[in-house]
Design a protein around this motif. Sequence first.
Motif, short mmCIF file in Angstrom:
data_model
loop_
_atom_site.label_atom_id
_atom_site.label_comp_id
_atom_site.label_asym_id
_atom_site.label_seq_id
_atom_site.Cartn_x
_atom_site.Cartn_y
_atom_site.Cartn_z
N TYR A 77 -8.55 4.09 6.27
CA TYR A 77 -9.76 4.47 5.53
C TYR A 77 -9.62 5.84 4.84
O TYR A 77 -10.62 6.43 4.43
N GLY A 84 0.78 -1.23 0.00
CA GLY A 84 0.00 0.00 0.00
C GLY A 84 0.81 1.28 0.00
O GLY A 84 0.26 2.35 0.26
N ALA A 88 -8.45 3.47 0.63
CA ALA A 88 -7.50 2.38 0.89
C ALA A 88 -6.08 2.81 0.56
O ALA A 88 -5.87 3.71 -0.26
N ASN A 89 -5.14 2.16 1.21
CA ASN A 89 -3.71 2.35 0.91
C ASN A 89 -3.28 3.81 1.01
O ASN A 89 -2.59 4.34 0.15
N GLY A 124 -7.49 7.18 1.70
CA GLY A 124 -6.54 6.91 0.64
C GLY A 124 -5.77 8.17 0.25
O GLY A 124 -6.11 9.29 0.65
N GLU A 173 -6.40 5.93 -4.54
CA GLU A 173 -7.66 5.41 -4.03
C GLU A 173 -8.25 6.39 -3.01
O GLU A 173 -7.55 7.21 -2.43
#
Length: 430
Positions: free
Chosen positions: A187, A51, A181-182, A189, A178
């Motif tokens: 939560y 990530g 994510a990652n 991005g 994103e």
Amino acid sequence: MAPYQTAVIRIGFAATWLFFLLREWPNRHELYGPDGVWSVDMARRLLGSNGAFSVLVWSDGRGWFEFVYALAMISSALLMLGWRTRTMSVLFMIGVLSLQNRSVFLGDGGDNVIHLMSMYLVLTRCGQVWSLDARRARRTAAAGTGGTPGRDVTGVLLWSVLGLVLALAQLLGLYGLEWTANGPFPYVGWGLALWGLWLAHGAWWWARRYAPGEPRTVLNTLADLAHNGALLVIMVEVCLIYATAGWYKIQGNRWQDGTAVFYPMHLDYFSPWPELSALLAGSGLLVMLVTYGTVIVQVAFPFTVFNRRVKNVLLVAMILEHLSIAVLLGLPFFSLAMVAADAVFLPTNFLRWLGGRVAAARDRLLPGAARPASGGASGGASGGAVDGASGGAVDGASGGAAGTAGDEEKPAAGPGARTHESGGGHTLVG
């Protein structure tokens, strides 16, 4: 809080990264580019699993790599000078993350520190003093505009261009953008984080220009909270680095018997000055004192940060230790990164004195240079929010430029007033 300390951190880490990139210019393609052993496909697979973020995996073309490498150097130089600090802090972070995450096996402890600090700097007001933003803030205050920014074509254009670039990357579905994510937080991005910084920066500029009352006060308070929170994290990070280093050393047999320092001085890879290393390593007493002294200083430092005098003594010892590592072991960038991190604990009065000496030397060398409008340090401080925006959320950034003109918050009661109220600089960080 700590405008001078965060300014030194900004200058120190930006300069360290810039000098590293300049030194590795001839080797850049093998280290981070398309000619490296770690191919872009391998990097994509690794980043997909852990990530991490890097814009270098967006394309494996040589032109794209050259652009990112050049952008990393330019943003480092401009951040060091304090120009559009909020924007440059974000671009600096993107450059550091992109290059280091492209080839993860090339880094050392100093690179890890730069990696972390590049993200913390985004949330700090690191351009309140000793920056071009602060100088622009003083001129705005001297013009009698009441701290309200005037037309800022450069800032608006920079903010708009960066917003368009981010939107294009998002529409193309490029890696790492994103929403949930990652990212840098659970939560959250990187896409959401960068858009949040860009929008917050625009809101900061709008409030300072068109809503100078309560909206400006609220945003300024949020920026202060982000700055002070990031400053606390930086201090804790430095203490953790030394605590873990010291306690791990205690467990080593060579550190226990006082001979650990002897061995790296006899490794060819860590002996840029073999004669000097041999001279120092030839004294058993000196080796023992340096070995035990290193452990004692590293273990003790986190417990002494609340005692100003003892903390300052150990701080000098650690800085000298890193300078000796730079010379004796040939690790200049690791040492510079650690010295820059240590700067968060430097006394405010010392930094103000140092700034005065530098200004005096500049005036002697450049008699025609412009002088601060009202007392160097205090005037520089008037840049208050100059970077204020760097102030984290407000530091709007990936876009960050529209409000860069708004770098002029707190025109009269900046760091100078803060230092006076806190007892002449005798605070935890001062």
